[in-house]
Design a protein around this motif. Structure first.
Motif, PDB file in Angstrom:
ATOM      1  N   CYS A 162       0.753  -1.310  -0.085  1.00  0.00           N
ATOM      2  CA  CYS A 162      -0.007  -0.030   0.038  1.00  0.00           C
ATOM      3  C   CYS A 162       0.703   1.366   0.144  1.00  0.00           C
ATOM      4  O   CYS A 162       2.046   1.246   0.404  1.00  0.00           O
ATOM      5  N   VAL A 163       0.400   2.283  -0.336  1.00  0.00           N
ATOM      6  CA  VAL A 163       0.881   3.562  -0.573  1.00  0.00           C
ATOM      7  C   VAL A 163       1.864   4.067   0.512  1.00  0.00           C
ATOM      8  O   VAL A 163       3.272   4.240   0.361  1.00  0.00           O
ATOM      9  N   GLU A 164       1.290   3.948   1.796  1.00  0.00           N
ATOM     10  CA  GLU A 164       1.978   4.400   3.007  1.00  0.00           C
ATOM     11  C   GLU A 164       3.458   3.418   3.055  1.00  0.00           C
ATOM     12  O   GLU A 164       4.093   4.052   3.732  1.00  0.00           O
ATOM     13  N   ALA A 165       3.216   2.314   2.692  1.00  0.00           N
ATOM     14  CA  ALA A 165       4.342   1.370   3.142  1.00  0.00           C
ATOM     15  C   ALA A 165       5.479   1.251   1.898  1.00  0.00           C
ATOM     16  O   ALA A 165       6.509   1.341   2.233  1.00  0.00           O
ATOM     17  N   ILE A 166       5.211   2.067   0.874  1.00  0.00           N
ATOM     18  CA  ILE A 166       6.233   2.102  -0.250  1.00  0.00           C
ATOM     19  C   ILE A 166       6.933   3.584  -0.654  1.00  0.00           C
ATOM     20  O   ILE A 166       7.855   3.620  -1.292  1.00  0.00           O
ATOM     21  N   VAL A 167       6.018   4.653  -0.416  1.00  0.00           N
ATOM     22  CA  VAL A 167       6.719   5.990  -0.464  1.00  0.00           C
ATOM     23  C   VAL A 167       8.123   6.112   0.184  1.00  0.00           C
ATOM     24  O   VAL A 167       7.943   5.734   1.253  1.00  0.00           O
ATOM     25  N   GLY A 168       9.113   6.615  -0.681  1.00  0.00           N
ATOM     26  CA  GLY A 168      10.382   6.764   0.025  1.00  0.00           C
ATOM     27  C   GLY A 168      11.242   5.615  -0.212  1.00  0.00           C
ATOM     28  O   GLY A 168      12.624   5.725   0.236  1.00  0.00           O
ATOM     29  N   LYS A 169      11.112   4.593  -0.834  1.00  0.00           N
ATOM     30  CA  LYS A 169      11.544   3.247  -0.806  1.00  0.00           C
ATOM     31  C   LYS A 169      11.922   2.941  -2.312  1.00  0.00           C
ATOM     32  O   LYS A 169      11.314   3.503  -3.295  1.00  0.00           O
ATOM     33  N   PRO A 170      12.996   2.512  -2.591  1.00  0.00           N
ATOM     34  CA  PRO A 170      13.482   1.937  -4.048  1.00  0.00           C
ATOM     35  C   PRO A 170      12.139   1.132  -4.567  1.00  0.00           C
ATOM     36  O   PRO A 170      11.778   0.273  -4.185  1.00  0.00           O
ATOM     37  N   LEU A 171      12.130   1.671  -5.924  1.00  0.00           N
ATOM     38  CA  LEU A 171      11.249   1.027  -6.686  1.00  0.00           C
ATOM     39  C   LEU A 171      11.523  -0.332  -6.815  1.00  0.00           C
ATOM     40  O   LEU A 171      10.839  -1.461  -6.751  1.00  0.00           O
ATOM     41  N   ASP A 172      12.857  -0.819  -7.181  1.00  0.00           N
ATOM     42  CA  ASP A 172      12.957  -2.117  -7.258  1.00  0.00           C
ATOM     43  C   ASP A 172      12.748  -3.260  -6.178  1.00  0.00           C
ATOM     44  O   ASP A 172      12.646  -4.365  -6.418  1.00  0.00           O
ATOM     45  N   GLN A 173      12.772  -2.628  -5.052  1.00  0.00           N
ATOM     46  CA  GLN A 173      12.319  -3.407  -3.948  1.00  0.00           C
ATOM     47  C   GLN A 173      10.850  -4.121  -4.152  1.00  0.00           C
ATOM     48  O   GLN A 173      10.708  -5.150  -3.327  1.00  0.00           O
ATOM     49  N   PHE A 174      10.131  -3.421  -5.029  1.00  0.00           N
ATOM     50  CA  PHE A 174       8.788  -4.023  -5.043  1.00  0.00           C
ATOM     51  C   PHE A 174       8.581  -4.622  -6.504  1.00  0.00           C
ATOM     52  O   PHE A 174       7.425  -4.916  -6.901  1.00  0.00           O
ATOM     53  N   ILE A 175       9.770  -5.087  -7.100  1.00  0.00           N
ATOM     54  CA  ILE A 175       9.551  -5.773  -8.597  1.00  0.00           C
ATOM     55  C   ILE A 175      10.180  -7.010  -8.291  1.00  0.00           C
ATOM     56  O   ILE A 175      11.262  -7.261  -7.917  1.00  0.00           O
ATOM     57  N   ALA A 176       9.449  -8.030  -8.585  1.00  0.00           N
ATOM     58  CA  ALA A 176       9.869  -9.458  -8.417  1.00  0.00           C
ATOM     59  C   ALA A 176      10.371 -10.115  -9.735  1.00  0.00           C
ATOM     60  O   ALA A 176       9.939  -9.844 -10.672  1.00  0.00           O
ATOM     61  N   GLY A 177      11.646 -10.700  -9.680  1.00  0.00           N
ATOM     62  CA  GLY A 177      12.240 -11.335 -10.809  1.00  0.00           C
ATOM     63  C   GLY A 177      13.164 -10.254 -11.344  1.00  0.00           C
ATOM     64  O   GLY A 177      13.034  -9.210 -11.790  1.00  0.00           O
TER      65      GLY A 177
END
Length: 97
Positions: A38-53
């Motif tokens: 969810c937005v609150e958990a991802i803003v400020g973090k690296p995009l690739d942390q949320f991309i699998a593979g």
């Protein structure tokens, strides 16, 4: 039906950290058991942390690099399947100042 109704936009800085999210991001995350995405958990973090593979990570990295290098909008269609659905999507990268 508005063709942009399901459009989700996210903005990353020069270091590819997520700085802003617009659209039904949280709804999509929750419908797909992604409470931690969810937005609150991802803003400020690296995009690739949320991309699998590796392939997906390289796809997004290449898209970002292409748009930044060319200085123009880049669009590519792609598939983002879930366990039971074939999802056809498109990604547009628009470099900004």
């Amino acid at each position: 039906m508005d063709p942009n109704e399901g459009t989700i936009s996210y903005f990353v800085d020069a270091d590819n950290r997520i700085v802003k999210v617009v659209g039904p991001w949280d709804r999509f995350a929750l419908e797909n058991d992604g409470l931690g995405a969810c937005v609150e958990a991802i803003v400020g973090k690296p995009l690739d942390q949320f991309i699998a593979g590796d392939v997906s990570r390289m796809f997004v990295s290449t898209m970002l690099m292409s748009a930044r290098t060319l200085g123009r909008e880049v669009y590519r269609p792609y598939r983002c399947d879930s366990g039971h659905l074939k999802r056809f999507m498109g990604m547009t990268i628009i470099p900004q100042d």
